[in-house]
Design a protein around this motif. Structure first.
Motif: not given
Length: 159
Positions: A104-106, A11-19
Motif C-alpha cells: 500500500a503505497t504511502v 496522498h490523492g489515491t484511495p488506499i489500494h494494493v496494485t494488481l
C-alpha cells in the motif's frame, strides 16, 4: 509523509494494493471491457481472502509503503486479474516478471533524497499490524491529475 516531507504522490489515491500497474488503454477498448473480463474470468473463482499488513518498508529510496504480507492468494489474484485484462485488451500491458510484492503505497516519486530511513523509523513506531479483507477489485482511471475509482467489483471468498 505529506506533513513531514511535503510528499503528495501517495496522498490523492484511495488506499489500494496494485494488481496491474497503470497502463494506457488503447482507443478501441474501454474500462467496461476490462470490468466485463474481470467479472467473467476472475470473480467467479472466489479469490477473496483476509490479508495482513505489518508495518512499513521501502523499495530503495523511490517508494515507501505499508508492507502487505505476500502469499500465494495474492499471487493467484494478481495472475488471474492480469490474464483477464490481457484477454480483454491484448497488448495493453504485460505481467511484471519480478516477484509480486503486494503493498500500500504511502509515498513515491517525490520523496526527498535521504529521508527514507528516518521516515521508515518514525512510521514503524506506529506499529501498524492489521488484517483486512480483500473483497473487491477496483479499476482506476486517470482523470486530470488524479486517479479515481471508475468501477468496483466485489470478490467473493468462495467459502
Amino acid at each position: 509523509m505529506n506533513e513531514a516531507y511535503g510528499c503528495k504522490s501517495g496522498h490523492g489515491t484511495p488506499i489500494h494494493v496494485t494488481l496491474v500497474p497503470p497502463f494506457r488503454l488503447q482507443e478501441e477498448y474501454s474500462t467496461e471491457d476490462l470490468a466485463r473480463a474481470i467479472e467473467k474470468d476472475v470473480l467467479p473463482k472466489g479469490l477473496g481472502f483476509s490479508a495482513h499488513i505489518e508495518n512499513f518498508d521501502a523499495f530503495g529510496d523511490r517508494t515507501l509503503f505499508g508492507k502487505v504480507i505476500a502469499n500465494g492468494k495474492w499471487t493467484k489474484l494478481r495472475d488471474e486479474t492480469v490474464k483477464a485484462v490481457l484477454n480483454a485488451c491484448p497488448g495493453c500491458t504485460k505481467k511484471d516478471q519480478r516477484p509480486f510484492q503486494p503493498h500500500a503505497t504511502v509515498a513515491n516519486r517525490d520523496i526527498p533524497a535521504g529521508v527514507t530511513t528516518e521516515a521508515l523509523q518514525v512510521m514503524n513506531e506506529l506499529n501498524l499490524i492489521e488484517d483486512f479483507p480483500v473483497d473487491n477489485i477496483t479499476i482506476f482511471e486517470r482523470r486530470g491529475s488524479k486517479w479515481e475509482a471508475a468501477v468496483t467489483l466485489e470478490i467473493s471468498t468462495g467459502a
